[in-house]
Design a protein around this motif. Structure first.
Motif, PDB file in Angstrom:
ATOM      1  N   ILE A  12       0.851  -1.183   0.000  1.00  0.00           N
ATOM      2  CA  ILE A  12       0.000   0.000   0.000  1.00  0.00           C
ATOM      3  C   ILE A  12       0.883   1.227   0.000  1.00  0.00           C
ATOM      4  CG2 ILE A  12      -1.771   1.257   1.275  1.00  0.00           C
ATOM      5  CD1 ILE A  12      -2.721  -1.362   2.378  1.00  0.00           C
ATOM      6  N   GLY A  13       0.837   2.007  -1.049  1.00  0.00           N
ATOM      7  CA  GLY A  13       1.657   3.201  -1.158  1.00  0.00           C
ATOM      8  C   GLY A  13       1.017   4.383  -0.463  1.00  0.00           C
ATOM      9  N   PRO A  14       1.707   5.554  -0.479  1.00  0.00           N
ATOM     10  CA  PRO A  14       1.193   6.733   0.207  1.00  0.00           C
ATOM     11  C   PRO A  14      -0.162   7.188  -0.336  1.00  0.00           C
ATOM     12  CG  PRO A  14       3.522   6.990  -0.314  1.00  0.00           C
ATOM     13  CD  PRO A  14       3.056   5.762  -1.033  1.00  0.00           C
ATOM     14  N   GLY A  15      -0.404   7.006  -1.631  1.00  0.00           N
ATOM     15  CA  GLY A  15      -1.651   7.482  -2.196  1.00  0.00           C
ATOM     16  C   GLY A  15      -2.743   6.433  -2.271  1.00  0.00           C
ATOM     17  N   ASP A  16      -2.433   5.179  -1.909  1.00  0.00           N
ATOM     18  CA  ASP A  16      -3.427   4.115  -2.007  1.00  0.00           C
ATOM     19  C   ASP A  16      -4.390   4.180  -0.837  1.00  0.00           C
ATOM     20  OD1 ASP A  16      -2.192   3.266  -4.264  1.00  0.00           O
ATOM     21  OD2 ASP A  16      -0.879   1.851  -3.208  1.00  0.00           O
ATOM     22  N   ARG A  17      -5.617   3.839  -1.091  1.00  0.00           N
ATOM     23  CA  ARG A  17      -6.629   3.784  -0.050  1.00  0.00           C
ATOM     24  C   ARG A  17      -7.036   2.350   0.258  1.00  0.00           C
ATOM     25  NH1 ARG A  17      -5.046   7.945   1.434  1.00  0.00           N
ATOM     26  NH2 ARG A  17      -5.938   9.993   1.005  1.00  0.00           N
ATOM     27  N   VAL A  38       3.249 -14.357   8.817  1.00  0.00           N
ATOM     28  CA  VAL A  38       3.421 -13.331   7.789  1.00  0.00           C
ATOM     29  C   VAL A  38       4.114 -12.139   8.430  1.00  0.00           C
ATOM     30  CG1 VAL A  38       2.287 -11.761   6.189  1.00  0.00           C
ATOM     31  CG2 VAL A  38       1.386 -14.057   6.508  1.00  0.00           C
ATOM     32  N   ALA A  39       5.059 -11.519   7.704  1.00  0.00           N
ATOM     33  CA  ALA A  39       5.740 -10.311   8.172  1.00  0.00           C
ATOM     34  C   ALA A  39       5.929  -9.381   6.978  1.00  0.00           C
ATOM     35  CB  ALA A  39       7.086 -10.646   8.809  1.00  0.00           C
ATOM     36  N   VAL A  40       5.770  -8.074   7.187  1.00  0.00           N
ATOM     37  CA  VAL A  40       5.909  -7.096   6.103  1.00  0.00           C
ATOM     38  C   VAL A  40       6.847  -5.988   6.532  1.00  0.00           C
ATOM     39  CG1 VAL A  40       3.663  -7.541   5.078  1.00  0.00           C
ATOM     40  CG2 VAL A  40       3.855  -5.861   6.901  1.00  0.00           C
ATOM     41  N   GLY A  41       7.594  -5.462   5.552  1.00  0.00           N
ATOM     42  CA  GLY A  41       8.458  -4.315   5.759  1.00  0.00           C
ATOM     43  C   GLY A  41       7.937  -3.118   5.005  1.00  0.00           C
ATOM     44  N   LYS A  42       8.836  -2.214   4.648  1.00  0.00           N
ATOM     45  CA  LYS A  42       8.428  -0.987   3.958  1.00  0.00           C
ATOM     46  C   LYS A  42       7.905  -1.280   2.568  1.00  0.00           C
ATOM     47  CE  LYS A  42      10.247   3.561   2.718  1.00  0.00           C
ATOM     48  NZ  LYS A  42      11.447   4.434   2.711  1.00  0.00           N
ATOM     49  N   GLU A  43       8.623  -2.080   1.785  1.00  0.00           N
ATOM     50  CA  GLU A  43       8.189  -2.416   0.427  1.00  0.00           C
ATOM     51  C   GLU A  43       8.461  -3.891   0.123  1.00  0.00           C
ATOM     52  OE1 GLU A  43       9.989   0.152  -2.421  1.00  0.00           O
ATOM     53  OE2 GLU A  43       8.726   1.867  -1.923  1.00  0.00           O
ATOM     54  N   HIS A  44       8.365  -4.728   1.122  1.00  0.00           N
ATOM     55  CA  HIS A  44       8.584  -6.160   0.892  1.00  0.00           C
ATOM     56  C   HIS A  44       7.847  -6.942   1.975  1.00  0.00           C
ATOM     57  CE1 HIS A  44      11.480  -5.496   4.105  1.00  0.00           C
ATOM     58  NE2 HIS A  44      11.647  -6.811   4.229  1.00  0.00           N
ATOM     59  N   GLY A  45       7.721  -8.234   1.746  1.00  0.00           N
ATOM     60  CA  GLY A  45       7.020  -9.080   2.705  1.00  0.00           C
ATOM     61  C   GLY A  45       7.581 -10.495   2.718  1.00  0.00           C
ATOM     62  N   LEU A  46       7.284 -11.217   3.789  1.00  0.00           N
ATOM     63  CA  LEU A  46       7.686 -12.609   3.956  1.00  0.00           C
ATOM     64  C   LEU A  46       6.489 -13.400   4.438  1.00  0.00           C
ATOM     65  CD1 LEU A  46      11.030 -12.241   5.992  1.00  0.00           C
ATOM     66  CD2 LEU A  46      10.832 -12.472   3.519  1.00  0.00           C
ATOM     67  N   SER A  60      10.680  -4.247  -5.041  1.00  0.00           N
ATOM     68  CA  SER A  60      11.974  -4.285  -5.721  1.00  0.00           C
ATOM     69  C   SER A  60      12.881  -5.221  -4.931  1.00  0.00           C
ATOM     70  CB  SER A  60      12.592  -2.883  -5.809  1.00  0.00           C
ATOM     71  OG  SER A  60      12.976  -2.425  -4.530  1.00  0.00           O
ATOM     72  N   ALA A  61      14.033  -5.507  -5.491  1.00  0.00           N
ATOM     73  CA  ALA A  61      15.029  -6.334  -4.808  1.00  0.00           C
ATOM     74  C   ALA A  61      16.162  -5.480  -4.259  1.00  0.00           C
ATOM     75  CB  ALA A  61      15.579  -7.393  -5.763  1.00  0.00           C
ATOM     76  N   GLY A 103      12.055  -5.677   9.213  1.00  0.00           N
ATOM     77  CA  GLY A 103      12.231  -4.274   9.507  1.00  0.00           C
ATOM     78  C   GLY A 103      11.853  -3.461   8.281  1.00  0.00           C
ATOM     79  N   ALA A 104      12.295  -2.214   8.227  1.00  0.00           N
ATOM     80  CA  ALA A 104      11.964  -1.389   7.067  1.00  0.00           C
ATOM     81  C   ALA A 104      12.555  -1.996   5.799  1.00  0.00           C
ATOM     82  CB  ALA A 104      12.483   0.031   7.279  1.00  0.00           C
ATOM     83  N   GLU A 105      13.840  -2.356   5.839  1.00  0.00           N
ATOM     84  CA  GLU A 105      14.479  -2.932   4.660  1.00  0.00           C
ATOM     85  C   GLU A 105      15.444  -4.054   5.047  1.00  0.00           C
ATOM     86  OE1 GLU A 105      15.718  -0.345   1.463  1.00  0.00           O
ATOM     87  OE2 GLU A 105      14.821   1.371   2.475  1.00  0.00           O
ATOM     88  N   HIS A 106      15.119  -4.769   6.096  1.00  0.00           N
ATOM     89  CA  HIS A 106      15.927  -5.932   6.469  1.00  0.00           C
ATOM     90  C   HIS A 106      15.006  -6.987   7.079  1.00  0.00           C
ATOM     91  CE1 HIS A 106      15.648  -4.245  10.528  1.00  0.00           C
ATOM     92  NE2 HIS A 106      16.148  -5.380  11.009  1.00  0.00           N
ATOM     93  N   CYS A 107      15.513  -8.198   7.211  1.00  0.00           N
ATOM     94  CA  CYS A 107      14.699  -9.310   7.701  1.00  0.00           C
ATOM     95  C   CYS A 107      15.524 -10.193   8.643  1.00  0.00           C
ATOM     96  CB  CYS A 107      14.189 -10.177   6.541  1.00  0.00           C
ATOM     97  SG  CYS A 107      13.189  -9.293   5.344  1.00  0.00           S
ATOM     98  N   LEU A 108      14.789 -10.907   9.513  1.00  0.00           N
ATOM     99  CA  LEU A 108      15.372 -11.925  10.379  1.00  0.00           C
ATOM    100  C   LEU A 108      14.587 -13.215  10.209  1.00  0.00           C
ATOM    101  CD1 LEU A 108      15.952 -10.029  13.775  1.00  0.00           C
ATOM    102  CD2 LEU A 108      17.641 -10.498  12.000  1.00  0.00           C
ATOM    103  N   ALA A 109      15.277 -14.344  10.360  1.00  0.00           N
ATOM    104  CA  ALA A 109      14.634 -15.656  10.321  1.00  0.00           C
ATOM    105  C   ALA A 109      15.306 -16.547  11.360  1.00  0.00           C
ATOM    106  CB  ALA A 109      14.738 -16.283   8.932  1.00  0.00           C
TER     107      ALA A 109
END
Length: 578
Positions: A12-17, A38-46, A60-61, A103-109
């Motif tokens: 969901i971006g800044p302009g999405d409702r 399920v876990a989500v970051g700023k622009e990615h998810g697991l 993005s990657a 996190g925002a742009e990192h992950c832990l497992a």
């Protein structure tokens, strides 16, 4: 499972409702996968499946936050969930993941073995792998190192630029931005600690358990959550056996559920395998390992205490022999001194003290007195050493009793867990074992209350003999009441509980007998020491034995009195070993 529709963006971006959701169909080969986290970051998810496999997707990657090599540069390659398979490359063996965090742009497992992996953006040290140009971005899972190589992680969490975890010992580690803030902008780090490596959070309170079966057992951190500059933890009993009753009830309920399922299966699927597998959980295996480790440690301690007791008793025997030698030497010296005194008195009467023989006798008497004083000093040292060894022997006996009792308790718990794994306790609906444990615990508390040290501080007594008498009567009453344990509990538990209590009872009776012997020796004396009764008798009669002044030895009669006093141990001096 569900994920955001890939038609536009997977987040969901800044302009999405709102975002459209679609269902991801199961694999076509008939595999049965369930998404469990399920876990989500700023622009990615697991998301994590029940097989322990981690899938990632994102807008993005960039910065390696997907944890895998993306084939192609199209958005579809990033937005389509794909498994992360690089957990095996760092350890050389397959890893089953049990928890994920973003996190925002990192992950832990977190793996089933307690290994923690991290990947993604590492600008603020949020991966915990250190800071270097090569580690600014980590594109595949990398093991998070700890200073203590034995650390096993049981839960983890992420903030936008921070990370934290809790170990199996209840220790909380943090790294990244939150570590910098909580350690006063890095000013409170110890040597070798930085923002980019896991640092143990000091001063975490351990609450005392109020519901634990073991009184005073601490509650330790179990899970952790954090956001920017704040951190929170959940607490649970520090040892699994403290919550054994609840665990047993849960295992019974789970077993009943599995048995009801197996009854509805076909003949091929029926059998005891399902019920047996219900008890092969990681928690039970960990409990078995802990019991085995405690049993090895207790066996080693019992062996060491046995050796220490044998050594202490041998030392007491040696001191007894040396005291006998001292007494024999003192007797021989006293008799020699008496003979010389008689000879000197005769010479003084016959020759008027002008003979050189008289001077020789004086020199010999002085030498004998010197030898006697040296002998008495050695005897005093031996008596002090004997008292110290007797106190040490008593302490070893008490510690040995406590260790054996604890060993029996661990054996009982291990037997109970083994019975749970075999399913022998599933069909039992009575609470005879619990009642037996309650009765046994009450008897244990009663045995503890019979200790003379405990009784002496809880009442008004005429003397320590009265305390010891009350302790003996209480032990006899408890001895006759131990049958209540076998009458309440059933099976092997009853015999085991009664055996533990009887061993405790026997040891406490032996301690009371030892104290009684010490009192008797203090009052009436022993082979090496005169008692208080003889001391007061000497005071009343006016005969002070070996402590008589030199001026009173004017004739052979006084010399004979002094000699007899020294031979018998010497009144006050003999009583205290002088």
């Amino acid at each position: 499972s569900a994920k955001c529709s890939p038609k536009k963006r997977p987040h969901i971006g800044p302009g999405d409702r709102m975002a459209a959701l679609c269902t991801v169909a199961p694999p076509p080969n008939g595999g049965h996968h369930h998404v469990v986290q399920v876990a989500v970051g700023k622009e990615h998810g697991l998301f994590l499946t029940d097989e322990g496999t981690v899938y990632s997707w994102g807008g993005s990657a960039e910065h390696g936050k997907l944890g895998r090599v993306v084939a192609g540069t199209s958005e579809a390659a990033w937005q389509e969930p794909a498994p992360i398979v690089d957990f095996n490359k760092t350890r050389g063996e397959a890893e089953i993941i049990v928890q994920i965090a973003c996190g925002a742009e990192h992950c832990l497992a977190l793996s089933q073995k307690g290994t923690l992996y991290a990947w993604g953006w590492n600008k603020g040290g949020q991966l915990g792998v250190g800071l270097s140009p090569k580690l600014k971005e980590v594109r595949v899972p990398m093991v998070v190192p700890f200073a203590d190589k034995e650390v096993r992680v049981k839960s983890c969490s992420c903030a936008p630029e921070s990370s934290a975890c809790v170990t199996t010992k209840g220790e909380v580690y943090i790294w990244g931005a939150i570590s910098y803030y909580l350690f006063s902008q890095g000013q409170r780090y110890d040597a070798g600690e930085t923002v980019a490596i896991p640092v143990k959070l000091r001063g975490v309170p351990h609450e005392e358990s109020r519901k634990s079966s073991v009184q005073g057992s601490p509650y330790l951190p179990s899970t952790v959550a954090l956001c920017r500059e704040q951190i929170a933890c959940t607490m649970r009993p520090g040892r699994l056996q403290d919550d054994l009753s609840t665990f047993r009830a849960a295992m019974k309920a789970r077993s009943s559920h599995l048995l009801s399922i197996t009854r509805n299966r076909d003949a091929i699927g029926r059998g005891d395998r399902g019920g047996a597998d219900a008890f092969r959980t990681d928690a039970v295996r960990q409990l078995d390992e802990e019991f085995n480790q405690q049993m090895v440690e207790l066996d080693r301690k019992v062996h060491e205490l046995d050796e220490a007791r044998v050594e202490c008793q041998a030392q007491l025997v040696r001191i007894g022999r040396e005291l006998t030698v001292c007494d024999q030497q003192d007797t021989a010296l006293t008799e020699s001194a008496a003979d010389l005194e008689v000879k000197r008195s005769k010479l003084q009467l016959d020759l008027g003290g002008r003979s050189g023989v008289s001077r020789t006798l004086d020199i010999q008497l002085n030498d004998i007195n010197h030898f006697k004083m040296s002998n008495k000093r050695g005897k005093m040292q031996l008596l002090a050493q004997r008292d110290e060894d007797e106190r040490r022997n008593l302490s070893l006996m008490q510690e040995y009793s406590d260790t054996v009792s604890k060993k029996h308790q661990i054996e009982a718990l291990a037997t109970l867990v083994a019975a749970l794994r075999r399913g022998e306790l599933i069909t039992k609906s009575d609470n005879s074992s619990d009642d037996g444990l309650k009765v046994a615990n009450s008897k244990r508390l009663e045995l503890t209350a019979t200790s003379p040290q405990e009784l002496a501080g809880k009442g008004n007594f005429a003397g320590f003999r009265e305390v010891l008498s009350i302790s003996d009567r209480a032990l006899n009453d408890i001895s006759s009441a131990l049958r209540e344990v076998s009458a309440t509990a059933q099976g092997s538990d009853a015999a085991l509980l009664e055996e533990v209590l009887e061993a405790n009872l026997k040891m406490r009776k032996e301690i009371n007998v030892h104290i009684q012997e010490k009192l008797e020796r203090a009052d009436k004396g022993g082979p090496h020491v005169l008692g208080l009764l003889q001391y007061f008798h000497e005071l009343q009669s006016g005969d002070y034995g070996g402590l008589s002044p030199r001026g009173s030895r004017k004739n052979s009669k006084s010399v004979g009195a002094a000699a007899s006093g020294d031979k018998g141990g010497g009144g006050i001096g003999g009583m205290f070993g002088w």
